[in-house]
Design a protein around this motif. Structure first.
Motif, mmCIF file in Angstrom:
data_model
loop_
_atom_site.group_PDB
_atom_site.id
_atom_site.type_symbol
_atom_site.label_atom_id
_atom_site.label_comp_id
_atom_site.label_asym_id
_atom_site.label_seq_id
_atom_site.Cartn_x
_atom_site.Cartn_y
_atom_site.Cartn_z
ATOM 1 N N TRP A 118 2.467 12.512 2.440
ATOM 2 C CA TRP A 118 1.427 11.479 2.535
ATOM 3 C C TRP A 118 0.045 12.100 2.296
ATOM 4 N N SER A 130 0.857 -1.183 0.000
ATOM 5 C CA SER A 130 0.000 0.000 0.000
ATOM 6 C C SER A 130 0.896 1.236 0.000
ATOM 7 N N SER A 131 0.315 2.367 -0.424
ATOM 8 C CA SER A 131 1.104 3.604 -0.470
ATOM 9 C C SER A 131 1.577 3.990 0.923
ATOM 10 N N LEU A 132 0.747 3.685 1.931
ATOM 11 C CA LEU A 132 1.112 4.035 3.311
ATOM 12 C C LEU A 132 2.330 3.224 3.759
ATOM 13 N N GLN A 166 4.561 1.856 1.804
ATOM 14 C CA GLN A 166 5.717 2.329 1.030
ATOM 15 C C GLN A 166 6.295 3.596 1.662
ATOM 16 N N PHE A 192 -0.287 12.752 -1.332
ATOM 17 C CA PHE A 192 -0.361 11.445 -1.968
ATOM 18 C C PHE A 192 -1.774 10.864 -1.852
ATOM 19 N N GLN A 223 -7.662 10.415 -8.335
ATOM 20 C CA GLN A 223 -7.442 9.472 -9.440
ATOM 21 C C GLN A 223 -8.589 8.454 -9.519
ATOM 22 N N ILE A 234 -4.572 10.083 -4.743
ATOM 23 C CA ILE A 234 -5.163 8.745 -4.937
ATOM 24 C C ILE A 234 -6.682 8.867 -5.049
#
Lengths: 147, 156
Positions: free
Chosen positions: B131, B83-85, B87, B134, B141, B138
């Protein structure tokens, strides 16, 4: 819309035609849908010892499962002989799109996308199932949907 | 092999970018503080070396290592199913643990608990800021893609 059969010995190969005064987006889409329905594009799948020809429009997704590539339809899951990268190339002109290094989906079964609070993109299918799309393939999906 | 070459190129570019950014920052500081000579880092750091040239080489090594570190940790964002978190957190931890000793060695801040706390706070705030950006991107998007999906289904 009225459906009419035109039977004559002249038509050695049967074909479907749409007769209209003017061309419209709806009719063009109808043409595409009919084409998809009667499409001869098949992929050969294996279910146990049985070999089954599967029309592409019935396939929800291709994915890697236990080192094999399988294709999933509403009724069943079949093993296919292709690799994901081969399928991505083979199906690039159809309604399929790669969403990760291990999965290709049929856009016609795509219901929507959602994101988890931790930032994982989830792909929701019209069948109620779901999968995940990697960020790398989000741009490709967007481009494909913009076409 | 192609992938390996790409990564190698990415790391090399990172190292040279680090040198470039480090040099320009040091040049700016030297100019702002009206130094007689080019100071590659804090005077305290430069005083550890026998010659000025040695200090410049040591700084160049630090700048290149920092560049390598950040171009290397950028690869974390290419891990497909994290997950982006996750990462962002892993990127933060690795960067913080490896960058801090380099910053201390370069003499960018005095080693005491107050400075270390302030430095850590700035580091955390930068990541929190990124974050937030980001996660907003997300959401935007996903919203845009969903609109495109609805449009597509209406046309089918």
């Amino acid at each position: 819309m009225h459906v009419k059969f035109n039977i004559s010995p002249r038509f050695s190969i049967p074909f479907i035609s749409i007769n209209t005064k003017t061309e419209s987006a709806d009719l063009l889409q109808l043409g595409r849908n009919i084409e998809r329905l009667i499409s001869k594009r098949l992929i050969v799948g294996q279910s146990g010892a049985k070999t089954v020809p599967i029309p592409l429009y019935q396939i929800i997704r291709f994915q890697t499962a236990e080192k094999h590539v399988v294709c999933e339809t509403i009724e069943a899951t079949y093993r296919v002989k292709y690799r994901i990268y081969e399928l991505a190339k083979l199906l690039e002109k159809d309604d399929f799109i790669q969403i990760s290094s291990s999965e290709i989906i049929n856009l016609n079964f795509l219901a929507n996308l959602s994101a988890s609070p931790s930032g994982v993109y989830q792909v929701n299918f019209t069948t109620g199932k779901h999968s995940y799309i990697s960020r790398r393939f989000m741009t490709k999906l967007r481009k494909e949907l913009l076409k | 092999m192609k992938n390996f070459k790409r990564r190698l190129l990415q790391l090399t570019f990172g190292a040279f970018s680090g040198i470039g950014i480090g040099f320009l920052t040091a040049l700016t500081f030297s100019t702002v503080f009206k130094a007689a000579n080019f100071l590659p880092s804090a005077p305290q750091f430069v005083s550890h070396f026998a010659t000025h040239l040695q200090a410049i080489w040591a700084s160049t090594f630090i700048w290149a290592t920092i560049g390598l570190l950040f171009s290397g940790t950028a690869l974390i964002f290419e891990i497909e199913f994290w997950s982006s978190l996750k990462q962002t957190i892993v990127h933060f931890l690795i960067s913080y643990l490896l960058f801090t000793p380099l910053a201390i060695w370069a003499g960018w801040f005095p080693v005491n608990s107050l400075w270390l706390l302030l430095y850590t706070l700035i580091f955390v705030l930068i990541y929190v800021f990124f974050w937030i950006i980001f996660s907003q991107s997300i959401k935007a998007q996903v919203q845009q893609i969903n609109q495109l999906i609805s449009k597509r289904s209406r046309n089918c």
